[in-house]
Design a protein around this motif. Structure first.
Motif, PDB file in Angstrom:
ATOM      1  N   GLN A 329       0.804  -1.219   0.000  1.00 17.34           N
ATOM      2  CA  GLN A 329       0.000   0.000   0.000  1.00 17.34           C
ATOM      3  C   GLN A 329       0.838   1.271   0.000  1.00 17.34           C
ATOM      4  OE1 GLN A 329      -3.465  -0.263  -0.277  1.00 17.34           O
ATOM      5  NE2 GLN A 329      -2.808  -2.372  -0.625  1.00 17.34           N
ATOM      6  N   SER A 330       2.096   1.163   0.410  1.00 12.77           N
ATOM      7  CA  SER A 330       2.971   2.331   0.436  1.00 12.77           C
ATOM      8  C   SER A 330       4.424   1.865   0.365  1.00 12.77           C
ATOM      9  CB  SER A 330       2.730   3.178   1.686  1.00 12.77           C
ATOM     10  OG  SER A 330       2.996   2.427   2.856  1.00 12.77           O
ATOM     11  N   LEU A 331       5.324   2.822   0.158  1.00  5.71           N
ATOM     12  CA  LEU A 331       6.731   2.486  -0.057  1.00  5.71           C
ATOM     13  C   LEU A 331       7.433   2.065   1.230  1.00  5.71           C
ATOM     14  CD1 LEU A 331       8.951   2.334  -2.179  1.00  5.71           C
ATOM     15  CD2 LEU A 331       9.474   4.742  -1.723  1.00  5.71           C
ATOM     16  N   GLY A 332       7.099   2.700   2.363  1.00  7.52           N
ATOM     17  CA  GLY A 332       7.790   2.406   3.625  1.00  7.52           C
ATOM     18  C   GLY A 332       7.703   0.944   4.032  1.00  7.52           C
ATOM     19  N   PRO A 333       6.480   0.369   4.152  1.00 10.76           N
ATOM     20  CA  PRO A 333       6.364  -1.043   4.514  1.00 10.76           C
ATOM     21  C   PRO A 333       7.046  -1.968   3.502  1.00 10.76           C
ATOM     22  CG  PRO A 333       4.274   0.068   4.836  1.00 10.76           C
ATOM     23  CD  PRO A 333       5.181   1.046   4.139  1.00 10.76           C
ATOM     24  N   PHE A 334       6.990  -1.598   2.216  1.00 11.85           N
ATOM     25  CA  PHE A 334       7.655  -2.409   1.193  1.00 11.85           C
ATOM     26  C   PHE A 334       9.157  -2.431   1.410  1.00 11.85           C
ATOM     27  CE2 PHE A 334       9.818  -2.262  -3.026  1.00 11.85           C
ATOM     28  CZ  PHE A 334       9.700  -3.618  -3.322  1.00 11.85           C
ATOM     29  N   ASN A 335       9.741  -1.261   1.627  1.00 10.24           N
ATOM     30  CA  ASN A 335      11.195  -1.202   1.834  1.00 10.24           C
ATOM     31  C   ASN A 335      11.619  -2.010   3.051  1.00 10.24           C
ATOM     32  OD1 ASN A 335      11.822   0.407  -0.379  1.00 10.24           O
ATOM     33  ND2 ASN A 335      11.557   2.317   0.741  1.00 10.24           N
ATOM     34  N   ARG A 336      10.857  -1.893   4.144  1.00 11.33           N
ATOM     35  CA  ARG A 336      11.215  -2.623   5.366  1.00 11.33           C
ATOM     36  C   ARG A 336      11.089  -4.127   5.169  1.00 11.33           C
ATOM     37  NH1 ARG A 336       8.513   1.862   7.686  1.00 11.33           N
ATOM     38  NH2 ARG A 336       6.557   0.722   7.820  1.00 11.33           N
ATOM     39  N   ALA A 337       9.981  -4.553   4.557  1.00 10.94           N
ATOM     40  CA  ALA A 337       9.775  -5.987   4.336  1.00 10.94           C
ATOM     41  C   ALA A 337      10.803  -6.548   3.357  1.00 10.94           C
ATOM     42  CB  ALA A 337       8.355  -6.234   3.812  1.00 10.94           C
ATOM     43  N   PHE A 338      11.122  -5.774   2.316  1.00  9.85           N
ATOM     44  CA  PHE A 338      12.077  -6.232   1.310  1.00  9.85           C
ATOM     45  C   PHE A 338      13.474  -6.405   1.924  1.00  9.85           C
ATOM     46  CE2 PHE A 338      14.896  -6.124  -2.302  1.00  9.85           C
ATOM     47  CZ  PHE A 338      14.176  -6.733  -3.330  1.00  9.85           C
ATOM     48  N   LYS A 339      13.895  -5.421   2.716  1.00 11.24           N
ATOM     49  CA  LYS A 339      15.221  -5.504   3.321  1.00 11.24           C
ATOM     50  C   LYS A 339      15.284  -6.608   4.361  1.00 11.24           C
ATOM     51  CE  LYS A 339      18.979  -2.755   5.205  1.00 11.24           C
ATOM     52  NZ  LYS A 339      19.473  -1.399   5.557  1.00 11.24           N
ATOM     53  N   ALA A 340      14.182  -6.816   5.099  1.00  7.15           N
ATOM     54  CA  ALA A 340      14.164  -7.890   6.096  1.00  7.15           C
ATOM     55  C   ALA A 340      14.295  -9.252   5.439  1.00  7.15           C
ATOM     56  CB  ALA A 340      12.868  -7.824   6.901  1.00  7.15           C
ATOM     57  N   THR A 341      13.795  -9.375   4.203  1.00 12.92           N
ATOM     58  CA  THR A 341      13.830 -10.653   3.500  1.00 12.92           C
ATOM     59  C   THR A 341      15.142 -10.866   2.751  1.00 12.92           C
ATOM     60  OG1 THR A 341      11.424 -10.612   3.206  1.00 12.92           O
ATOM     61  CG2 THR A 341      12.668 -12.067   1.745  1.00 12.92           C
ATOM     62  N   THR A 342      15.635  -9.819   2.087  1.00 15.15           N
ATOM     63  CA  THR A 342      16.802  -9.967   1.205  1.00 15.15           C
ATOM     64  C   THR A 342      18.099  -9.431   1.811  1.00 15.15           C
ATOM     65  OG1 THR A 342      16.439  -7.817   0.131  1.00 15.15           O
ATOM     66  CG2 THR A 342      15.269  -9.735  -0.789  1.00 15.15           C
ATOM     67  N   GLY A 343      17.992  -8.564   2.814  1.00 10.28           N
ATOM     68  CA  GLY A 343      19.184  -7.971   3.407  1.00 10.28           C
ATOM     69  C   GLY A 343      19.622  -6.693   2.733  1.00 10.28           C
ATOM     70  N   VAL A 344      18.968  -6.300   1.644  1.00 11.34           N
ATOM     71  CA  VAL A 344      19.302  -5.063   0.922  1.00 11.34           C
ATOM     72  C   VAL A 344      18.013  -4.333   0.595  1.00 11.34           C
ATOM     73  CG1 VAL A 344      21.449  -5.954  -0.074  1.00 11.34           C
ATOM     74  CG2 VAL A 344      19.286  -6.257  -1.312  1.00 11.34           C
ATOM     75  N   THR A 345      18.142  -3.053   0.249  1.00 12.67           N
ATOM     76  CA  THR A 345      16.971  -2.280  -0.147  1.00 12.67           C
ATOM     77  C   THR A 345      16.591  -2.634  -1.580  1.00 12.67           C
ATOM     78  OG1 THR A 345      18.257  -0.441  -1.048  1.00 12.67           O
ATOM     79  CG2 THR A 345      17.737  -0.377   1.316  1.00 12.67           C
ATOM     80  N   PRO A 346      15.371  -2.324  -2.018  1.00 15.42           N
ATOM     81  CA  PRO A 346      14.978  -2.600  -3.405  1.00 15.42           C
ATOM     82  C   PRO A 346      15.913  -1.953  -4.429  1.00 15.42           C
ATOM     83  CG  PRO A 346      13.057  -2.073  -2.086  1.00 15.42           C
ATOM     84  CD  PRO A 346      14.241  -1.807  -1.220  1.00 15.42           C
TER      85      PRO A 346
END
Length: 357
Positions: A329-346
């Protein structure tokens, strides 16, 4: 003091002592066993703050606040912020403390201390009590809203009821105490019956929460993020039926990309699969190894986003567009979830994939 009042005071002291003893033991156990989990640490801090409350809580007029008493009252008041944060951590395994959380706690504690030491003694006791307890009601409301909004995403059935009970019981007491404080704010007498009822309810709730926590596996209640969840191996009789359901669920994810839909719920997904909601919870938890429905959805969203970020033909597509297309729904939650999963930002992930071509 009359004989009856003396008896009431003695009983109240016994109840307060029992609450403090239980809360200190509970805090020690939580720190010993679950200090690696944020929810465990916050639970221990909440127990310690509640012990301070059990020592200092008084409805109506009481003795003047001493220099040693004021810090305990301030810590007791700040405990409502800890309760709110504990609720967030309890229902959201990805929740992390931020600097501004500490700032909110410090502001509430400081305001309570100032009220005890200067505002109330200056003749504004009623205003000070109403303001402090209004803050308590605000944070109780926030904690309840967090519980209502997050409860359905919890996939571990045996802990869902315990988690809700802990929050509901704590919120009920916090709200009751705050309303009594406001009702008798500025009273010129100590309300013995209200203090006794307050102490009795607190002791009963502390005992009930302690008993409820003993009956559930603490590792389920306070999830340590670093620990992997191992899917349960199905019994032979259940394997075929569960496999069909898992295949149908994965088709919804892969073919229809249902995770892209706005506000997709586990209830809606269960309806699509024509099975009861509790069975879908158990399926995702025990067969696929997820503890939280939102984590399950986000993993699918992140896999789609990873594919898009690695696609050279989408190199000019903004990250926010990719996130929204995947269902965030927004960029903030996506960035946090993505980094938590991959270890890097999108953005870093896109650069890494581009340089590897």
């Amino acid at each position: 003091m009359t004989s009856a009042a003396s008896d009431w005071a003695a009983l109240e002291l016994c109840l307060r002592s029992a609450s403090v003893a239980l809360l200190l033991v509970l805090a020690a156990l939580l720190l010993t066993d679950f200090r690696k989990a944020l929810s465990g640490r916050l639970a221990a801090a909440f127990a310690l703050g509640s012990a301070a409350h059990a020592v200092t809580a008084s409805i109506g007029a009481g003795p003047p606040v001493s220099d040693w008493h004021a810090p305990l009252i301030a810590l007791s008041t700040g405990d409502i912020v800890v309760f709110w944060l504990f609720t967030r951590a309890l229902f959201d395994d990805a929740f992390q403390l931020r600097w501004w959380h500490g700032l909110i706690w410090a502001a509430v504690v400081a305001y309570s201390f100032v009220s005890c030491m200067w505002i109330a003694p200056a003749g504004h006791a009623r205003i000070a009590i109403i303001m402090v307890n209004s803050l308590t009601l605000v944070f109780v409301a926030l904690a309840v809203a967090q519980t209502i909004g997050s409860w359905s995403a919890d996939l571990v059935e045996r802990r869902r009821r315990v988690r809700v009970f802990i929050v509901a019981a704590s919120a009920l007491y916090g709200g009751m105490n705050a309303l009594l404080q406001i009702a008798y704010a500025g009273s010129r007498v100590t309300v013995e019956w209200a203090n006794l009822v307050n102490a009795a309810v607190l002791t009963a709730i502390v005992a009930a929460i302690t008993w409820a926590m003993v009956r559930v596996d603490g590792a389920d209640l306070f999830t340590v993020p670093a620990e992997a969840v191992v899917p349960t191996k199905p019994a032979a009789a259940e394997e075929a039926a569960d496999r069909k359901l898992v295949d149908a669920l994965m088709r919804l994810m892969a073919d229809e990309r249902i995770y892209r839909h706005d506000n997709v719920t586990i209830g809606a997904l269960a309806t699509r699969l024509k099975i009861p909601e509790y069975r879908l919870r158990r399926l995702i938890n025990q067969r696929l190894g997820y503890r939280n429905f939102n984590v399950f959805l986000n993993n699918h969203r992140i896999e789609e986003a990873k594919a898009a970020l690695a696609d050279p033909s989408q190199a000019e597509v903004p990250v926010i567009t990719i996130a929204m297309d995947a269902g965030f729904q927004s960029l903030g939650p996506f960035n946090r979830a993505f980094k938590a999963t991959t270890g890097v930002t999108p953005t870093e992930y896109r650069k890494l994939k581009a340089s590897a071509v």
